[in-house]
Write an enzyme that holds these catalytic residues in place. Structure first.
Site, PDB file in Angstrom:
ATOM      1  N   HIS A  91       0.830  -1.202   0.000  1.00  0.00           N
ATOM      2  CA  HIS A  91       0.000   0.000   0.000  1.00  0.00           C
ATOM      3  C   HIS A  91       0.870   1.259   0.000  1.00  0.00           C
ATOM      4  O   HIS A  91       0.566   2.226  -0.696  1.00  0.00           O
ATOM      5  CB  HIS A  91      -0.945  -0.001   1.198  1.00  0.00           C
ATOM      6  CG  HIS A  91      -2.192  -0.770   0.958  1.00  0.00           C
ATOM      7  ND1 HIS A  91      -2.216  -2.145   0.887  1.00  0.00           N
ATOM      8  CD2 HIS A  91      -3.461  -0.355   0.745  1.00  0.00           C
ATOM      9  CE1 HIS A  91      -3.454  -2.541   0.657  1.00  0.00           C
ATOM     10  NE2 HIS A  91      -4.227  -1.473   0.557  1.00  0.00           N
ATOM     11  N   LYS A 138      -9.865  -7.956   8.145  1.00  0.00           N
ATOM     12  CA  LYS A 138     -10.524  -8.253   9.417  1.00  0.00           C
ATOM     13  C   LYS A 138     -10.394  -7.045  10.336  1.00  0.00           C
ATOM     14  O   LYS A 138      -9.446  -6.271  10.239  1.00  0.00           O
ATOM     15  CB  LYS A 138      -9.946  -9.508  10.075  1.00  0.00           C
ATOM     16  CG  LYS A 138      -8.545  -9.352  10.601  1.00  0.00           C
ATOM     17  CD  LYS A 138      -8.078 -10.609  11.310  1.00  0.00           C
ATOM     18  CE  LYS A 138      -6.668 -10.386  11.863  1.00  0.00           C
ATOM     19  NZ  LYS A 138      -6.159 -11.554  12.533  1.00  0.00           N
TER      20      LYS A 138
END
Length: 180
Positions: free
Chosen positions: A38, A103
């Site tokens: 990222h 999650k």
């Protein structure tokens, strides 16, 4: 609550009909990326360079697949904590990314971006990485090979079980009180 079968890439209509708490069975192409990937994608965008894949209508799964045992596309591929990607997620959504899989809860900035760009956050069940790997039919490194398991992979998945954690209206499984 509903159970929905989805295939990538995602249409706006498919995303808009999902609600927090719905179960999704996902098939198609999913890209992977964790913290380091990222960061590099954001650096590419900041430098005016293209991303290693077209994010429009696509999903990114916050995982770093383990090496594949014989006969499998990947080893264990469980979700990592999504909060670590929150500094980057709104920027990628602005570039067209619509679906994130991971999650845990998300920051308010990510929830705002989900609402603004009509995206969605799907939750994978932590601790089931070996079972998730059974749903991966193909895997290939797309970018940042030097990052090893944290490289960006292009996974082809079949019936990956997920839950809508935050829908395009910003409703979440953690805050919604509606009965289903």
């Amino acid at each position: 609550m509903q159970a929905v079968h989805l295939t990538t890439p995602f249409s706006d209509a498919a995303i808009q009909r999902l609600r927090a708490g719905d179960w999704v069975s996902l098939s198609g192409v999913v890209y992977t990326g964790r913290d380091a990937a990222h960061k590099r994608m954001t650096e590419l965008l900041d430098g005016g360079k293209p991303l290693p894949f077209d994010p429009r209508g696509q999903a990114i799964y916050y995982t770093g697949p383990c090496p594949a045992p014989p006969g499998r596309a990947v080893g264990s591929a469980g979700p990592t904590t999504s909060l670590r990607m929150d500094a980057y997620a709104p920027r990628l959504m602005r570039e067209g990314l619509r679906v994130m899989i991971g999650k845990g809860e998300r920051s308010e900035a990510v929830v705002r971006a989900i609402r603004q760009y009509a995206g969605i956050y799907l939750s994978a069940v932590g601790g089931t990485g070996a079972l998730t790997a059974l749903r991966v039919e193909q895997a290939e490194v797309v970018a940042f090979d030097d990052l090893g398991p944290e490289a960006i992979y292009r996974l082809t998945v079949r019936e990956l079980p997920l839950m809508v954690a935050i829908d395009c209206k910003g409703e979440s499984i953690w805050t919604t009180r509606r009965s289903r």
